[in-house]
Design a protein around this motif. Structure first.
Motif, PDB file in Angstrom:
ATOM      1  N   LYS B  48     -19.232  17.942  39.573  1.00 29.94           N
ATOM      2  CA  LYS B  48     -18.463  16.689  39.589  1.00 29.94           C
ATOM      3  C   LYS B  48     -18.770  15.847  40.831  1.00 29.94           C
ATOM      4  O   LYS B  48     -19.075  14.660  40.731  1.00 29.94           O
ATOM      5  CB  LYS B  48     -16.944  16.999  39.559  1.00 29.94           C
ATOM      6  N   SER B  49     -18.649  16.500  41.982  1.00 31.98           N
ATOM      7  CA  SER B  49     -18.883  15.747  43.222  1.00 31.98           C
ATOM      8  C   SER B  49     -20.316  15.251  43.291  1.00 31.98           C
ATOM      9  O   SER B  49     -20.579  14.117  43.712  1.00 31.98           O
ATOM     10  CB  SER B  49     -18.589  16.626  44.435  1.00 31.98           C
ATOM     11  N   THR B  50     -21.247  16.113  42.885  1.00 35.33           N
ATOM     12  CA  THR B  50     -22.653  15.730  42.886  1.00 35.33           C
ATOM     13  C   THR B  50     -22.840  14.457  42.068  1.00 35.33           C
ATOM     14  O   THR B  50     -23.514  13.512  42.489  1.00 35.33           O
ATOM     15  CB  THR B  50     -23.506  16.871  42.304  1.00 35.33           C
ATOM     16  N   ALA B 170     -13.519   7.897  43.223  1.00 36.77           N
ATOM     17  CA  ALA B 170     -12.597   8.710  44.011  1.00 36.77           C
ATOM     18  C   ALA B 170     -12.865  10.180  43.736  1.00 36.77           C
ATOM     19  O   ALA B 170     -12.861  10.615  42.594  1.00 36.77           O
ATOM     20  CB  ALA B 170     -11.156   8.353  43.667  1.00 36.77           C
ATOM     21  N   ASP B 171     -13.141  10.948  44.809  1.00 37.23           N
ATOM     22  CA  ASP B 171     -13.419  12.380  44.643  1.00 37.23           C
ATOM     23  C   ASP B 171     -12.209  13.183  45.098  1.00 37.23           C
ATOM     24  O   ASP B 171     -11.972  13.334  46.289  1.00 37.23           O
ATOM     25  CB  ASP B 171     -14.659  12.762  45.456  1.00 37.23           C
ATOM     26  N   GLU B 172     -11.474  13.686  44.120  1.00 38.48           N
ATOM     27  CA  GLU B 172     -10.262  14.463  44.394  1.00 38.48           C
ATOM     28  C   GLU B 172      -9.371  13.760  45.409  1.00 38.48           C
ATOM     29  O   GLU B 172      -8.920  14.351  46.397  1.00 38.48           O
ATOM     30  CB  GLU B 172     -10.626  15.869  44.878  1.00 38.48           C
ATOM     31  N   ALA B 173      -9.116  12.492  45.134  1.00 41.08           N
ATOM     32  CA  ALA B 173      -8.349  11.676  46.062  1.00 41.08           C
ATOM     33  C   ALA B 173      -6.930  12.207  46.257  1.00 41.08           C
ATOM     34  O   ALA B 173      -6.281  11.901  47.251  1.00 41.08           O
ATOM     35  CB  ALA B 173      -8.304  10.231  45.573  1.00 41.08           C
TER      36      ALA B 173
HETATM   37 MG   LIG Z   1     -16.189  18.543  44.405  1.00 41.16          MG
END
Ligand SMILES: [Mg+2]
Ligand SMILES: Nc1ncnc2c1ncn2[C@@H]1O[C@H](COP(=O)(O)OP(=O)(O)OP(=O)(O)O)[C@@H](O)[C@H]1O
Lengths: 406, 248
Positions: B48-50, B170-173
Motif C-alpha cells: 500500500k505505502s509503496t 494520505a498514508d495511514e493518516a
Molecule cells: Mg504502509
C-alpha cells in the motif's frame, strides 16, 4: 525558489536550531581566535627582539683582534694585541661608508664612593662612542675631544652604577668616585637602556676617555676593539669590506695572509635572532594549526551529527516540492552565515584576547594580518563545506528515502 | 465520465535488498477519477505505502506507466517531479512530519515557499485559509510540540491543501490517533471530498475505509478487490453516537 525566500528559510532554520548553530560557530570561533592569538604572540616576540637589537645600533661594525692558534693553543681575542690607535686613524681616514669611529679599551674593577663600592666595567672610548652605540646622556654632558687628548679624569656613568653608589634618583654629576684608586669626576649620567638580548645589564658601565684608561689605569698603548658605525644600515657590508681593506693595509698584511682581526656587525646578530624567533613562530603556528584542526573536526562532527534530523527535513522539503538546488542553496546559505559570523567573532576574539594577554603578561603582541586571513579562510571553508556536503548527499536521495532516513 | 486524475497500468516495483528481490507491486492497474474518495486496504506488507509513494512521485516505479492529471510521469527528471509535487500533489503522512520548532502557520506555508509565482502576502493568506479549513484558526502560532496528535495531523492536512492539489494522498493518516480523533479527521476528509477534492487514503481499519467512496484492497502487490461503497456513512454522525468514554 526566490533568493529572498531562500534567505528566509535559511534564517528560520538557524533560529530553530540555535544551540546547534552556536556549537558550530564555537568550533570556528575557537579555531580562528587561537590561531590569531598564537601567531600574534610569536610575531610580537620576534619583532621585539629585532627592535631591541637594532636599538643597540643595527649599523654598528666592530673590529676585534682575531682569535689565533699560537703554538697549538687557542688564544682568546682579547689577549691579542693586534689593534692600535693608528688603526682607528686608518679607519676614519679610508672608509667613506663609516660615519663614526671610536676605540675601546676595557678595565674591570671596583668603583668606590665613600663607603659604597660596586664591581663594574670601565670602558675607555672616544667621544663618538655614544653615537655609535645609540646611547644618550640624561644629565650632565659627554666628555670632549679635548678631554680625550688630555687624558682627563672625567667619566659618564650608567644608571646601575649611580643606584649602587648613590641611591636611586640622586644626580651624581659633579661628584667624584675612585676606580682602582684613580679619582674620577662624574660629568654625565647615561639614560637607562635596560638589559640587552643576552640579559646583560647595559646600565652597569662607566665610560671615560680611552686615553685615561690606557695611561692611568691599564698602562697599555694598544686598544681592544674599534667601534664604528656605517652611514646607514644598508652600508654595513660596504663598511665592513672597507674596514677590512683599511686594517689589512695598516697592518701591512700581504695577499694570502690571514686577517689578524675580525669584524662583526650587529646585522649578523639580528639575523641569528630572527631565525631563532622564526622557529618560535613556527612552533606556535603548529600549535595554532592543531587548534584549527580540532576546531575543524568539531565543526565536522556537529554538522554530521545533525545529518539524521536534517535528512528528514530535506525529505519533507522535497516532498512538498523543494528541488535539489533549492535545498542545496538553503544549506549553503545557512553554512555560510554560520561560518562567516563565527569567523568574524573569532577574529574579534583573537585580536581582543591577544591584546589582553599582551597587557596582562607584558609580552609584546603583534597581530599578523596573514594569520587573520588564513584562519578565517580555513575555518569558513571547513564550515561551509561540511554544512553543504551532507545536504548535497541528502538532496540526491529519493524523497521517500530521505524521509525514512535513520 | 469525469476527468481521470490517476491512471496507472502494469505498475511494478521491485526492491533489491542484498541478493533478494522484493516484489512490492506486481502489475497494478488502477484509474481514479476527479472527485473520488478512495481507500486502499490490505495486510501489512501488501504494498500500500509503496503504491502511494509512487502515486505521490516520492518514489519511482520499476516499470509500468503512470499518468497524473494527464501528464506522463515516466521519464520526468527530478526537478519536473518536484514541480509536480509542489503544484499537483498533497501528501499526509502517518507521523505528521511537521518541521519542529516551527509554527503551524509556517509549516503550512512551506509548500508555497517552493512556488515562485506565489507572493509572500498570498502565501500567508492561503496558509491562513487552509488552517481555517481544518479548524485551527486559533492555533496558527503554536509549535508542533504544543499541539495534540490530532491537531498536528490537521496542520499536516492544511499543508497538503494549501497548494490546491489535484489529489491528496494520505498514508495511514489516522494510524497514530485514537478512535474519536480518527473520526474527526475522517470527517474533515469527507468534508474536503464533498467540496470536490480527490483523495486516496491508505488505512488498515475497515471502519475507516467504510467512510470513503471506494475501497481497493491489496494483497501481495496485486489488487484483490475494488468495490464502490454506497453506505453514505458520515463520520460526523458516528462521532456524535460515540460514547464519551471512548475518547480516553
Ligand atoms: Mg504502509
Ligand atoms: N525501501 C525498501 N526497501 C526494501 N524493501 C521495501 C522497501 N519499502 C518497502 N519494502 C518492501 O515492500 C513490501 C511492501 O511494503 P509497503 O511498505 O508498501 O507495505 P504496506 O502495505 O504499506 O504495509 P503496512 O501496512 O505495514 O504499512 C514489503 O515487503 C516491504 O518489506
Amino acid at each position: 525558489m526566490k533568493i529572498i525566500n531562500l534567505m528566509k528559510v535559511a534564517l528560520s532554520a538557524l533560529r530553530r536550531n540555535k544551540f546547534r548553530a552556536f556549537l558550530t560557530m564555537l568550533g570556528i570561533i575557537i579555531g580562528v581566535a587561537s590561531v590569531i592569538a598564537m601567531l600574534a604572540i610569536g610575531q610580537g616576540s620576534k619583532q621585539s627582539i629585532q627592535s631591541q637589537i637594532s636599538s643597540m645600533g643595527s649599523n654598528m661594525v666592530i673590529a676585534m683582534p682575531a682569535s689565533q692558534q699560537m703554538g697549538g693553543v687557542m688564544q682568546g681575542g682579547s689577549n691579542i694585541q693586534s689593534l692600535e690607535l693608528y688603526d682607528v686613524e686608518a679607519v676614519s681616514k679610508n672608509c667613506p661608508s663609516v660615519s663614526h669611529v671610536s676605540p675601546e679599551v676595557r678595565a674591570s674593577g671596583q668603583v668606590v664612593s665613600g663607603t659604597e663600592n660596586w664591581p663594574t666595567t670601565f670602558y675607555g672610548v672616544g667621544a663618538a662612542y655614544l653615537e655609535i652605540k645609540k646611547m644618550k646622556i640624561e644629565s650632565g654632558r659627554m666628555f670632549t675631544e679635548q678631554e680625550v687628548k688630555k687624558a682627563a679624569k672625567v667619566i659618564v656613568v650608567g644608571q646601575t652604577v649611580v643606584e649602587e653608589l648613590f641611591g636611586k634618583g640622586v644626580d651624581p654629576v659633579g661628584k667624584s668616585i675612585r676606580f682602582r684608586n684613580v679619582p674620577l669626576k662624574i660629568i654625565g649620567v647615561l639614560a637607562e637602556k635596560g638589559e640587552n638580548t643576552f640579559g646583560q645589564d647595559q646600565d652597569d658601565v662607566i665610560i671615560g676617555p680611552y686615553t685615561t684608561v690606557q695611561k692611568r689605569i691599564l698602562a697599555i698603548t694598544h686598544i681592544q676593539a674599534i667601534f664604528a658605525s656605517a652611514k646607514n644600515e644598508e652600508l654595513t657590508d660596504q663598511a665592513t669590506s672597507e674596514m677590512t681593506t683599511a686594517l689589512r693595509a695598516s697592518h701591512q698584511l700581504r695577499e694570502g695572509d690571514d686577517d689578524d682581526f675580525q669584524i662583526r656587525t650587529q646585522k649578523e646578530l639580528v639575523n641569528t635572532f630572527s631565525s631563532i624567533s622564526n622557529i618560535l613562530t613556527i612552533l606556535l603556528g603548529a600549535i595554532a594549526g592543531i587548534s584549527l584542526l580540532v576546531g575543524g573536526i568539531g565543526i565536522m562532527n556537529i554538522m554530521f551529527v545533525s545529518v539524521t534530523e536534517r535528512t528528514r527535513e530535506i525529505g519533507l522539503r522535497m516532498s512538498v516540492g523543494g528541488r535539489g538546488v533549492d535545498i542545496l542553496m538553503q544549506f549553503l546559505i545557512e553554512a555560510m552565515l554560520l561560518s562567516v559570523l563565527g569567523g568574524v567573532i573569532g577574529i574579534l576574539l583573537g585580536v581582543g584576547s591577544s591584546s589582553v594577554i599582551g597587557s596582562i603578561t607584558g609580552w609584546p603582541i603583534a597581530v599578523m594580518p596573514s594569520a587573520v586571513v588564513l584562519s578565517f579562510v580555513v575555518c569558513t571553508f571547513i564550515g561551509i563545506f561540511f554544512g553543504w556536503y551532507p545536504a548535497r548527499k541528502a538532496s540526491g536521495l529519493n524523497p521517500i528515502d530521505a524521509l525514512r532516513f535513520e | 465520465m469525469s476527468k481521470k486524475i490517476i491512471e496507472v497500468s502494469q505498475l511494478r516495483k521491485d526492491f533489491v535488498v542484498g541478493d533478494i528481490v522484493v516484489h512490492a507491486l506486481r502489475g497494478i492497474d488502477l484509474v481514479i477519477s476527479e472527485g473520488e474518495f478512495v481507500s486502499i486496504m490490505g495486510t501489512s506488507g501488501s504494498g500500500k505505502s509503496t503504491m502511494l509513494n509512487i502515486l505521490g512521485c516520492l518514489d519511482q516505479p520499476t516499470s509500468g506507466s503512470y499518468l497524473l492529471d494527464g501528464s506522463r510521469i515516466g521519464g520526468m527528471n527530478r526537478n519536473e517531479l518536484a514541480r509536480l509535487r509542489n503544484q499537483k500533489l498533497g501528501f499526509v503522512f502517518q507521523s505528521y512530519n511537521l518541521l519542529p520548532r516551527t509554527s503551524a502557520l509556517e509549516n503550512v506555508e512551506l509548500p508555497l515557499f517552493y512556488n515562485a509565482s506565489v507572493s509572500s502576502r498570498e502565501r500567508r493568506e492561503r496558509a491562513k485559509e487552509a488552517l481555517h479549513a481544518v479548524g485551527l484558526s486559533d492555533r496558527m502560532d503554536h509549535m508542533p510540540n504544543q499541539l495534540s496528535g490530532g491537531q498536528q495531523q490537521r496542520v499536516a492536512i492544511a499543508r497538503s491543501l494549501v497548494n490546491d492539489p489535484v489529489v491528496i494522498l494520505a498514508d495511514e493518516a489516522t494510524g497514530n490517533l485514537d478512535t474519536r480523533t480518527s473520526y474527526e479527521i475522517m470527517s474533515l476528509f469527507q468534508e474536503l471530498n464533498q467540496k470536490g477534492k480527490t483523495i486516496v487514503f491508505v488505512t488498515h481499519e475497515p471502519d475507516i475505509a467504510r467512510l470513503t467512496g471506494r475501497s481497493v484492497t491489496f494483497r501481495d502487490g496485486h489488487i484483490l478487490r475494488d468495490q464502490q461503497i454506497t453506505d453514505g456513512l458520515l463520520a460526523r454522525e458516528i462521532l456524535h453516537s460515540l460514547p464519551v468514554e471512548d475518547t480516553v
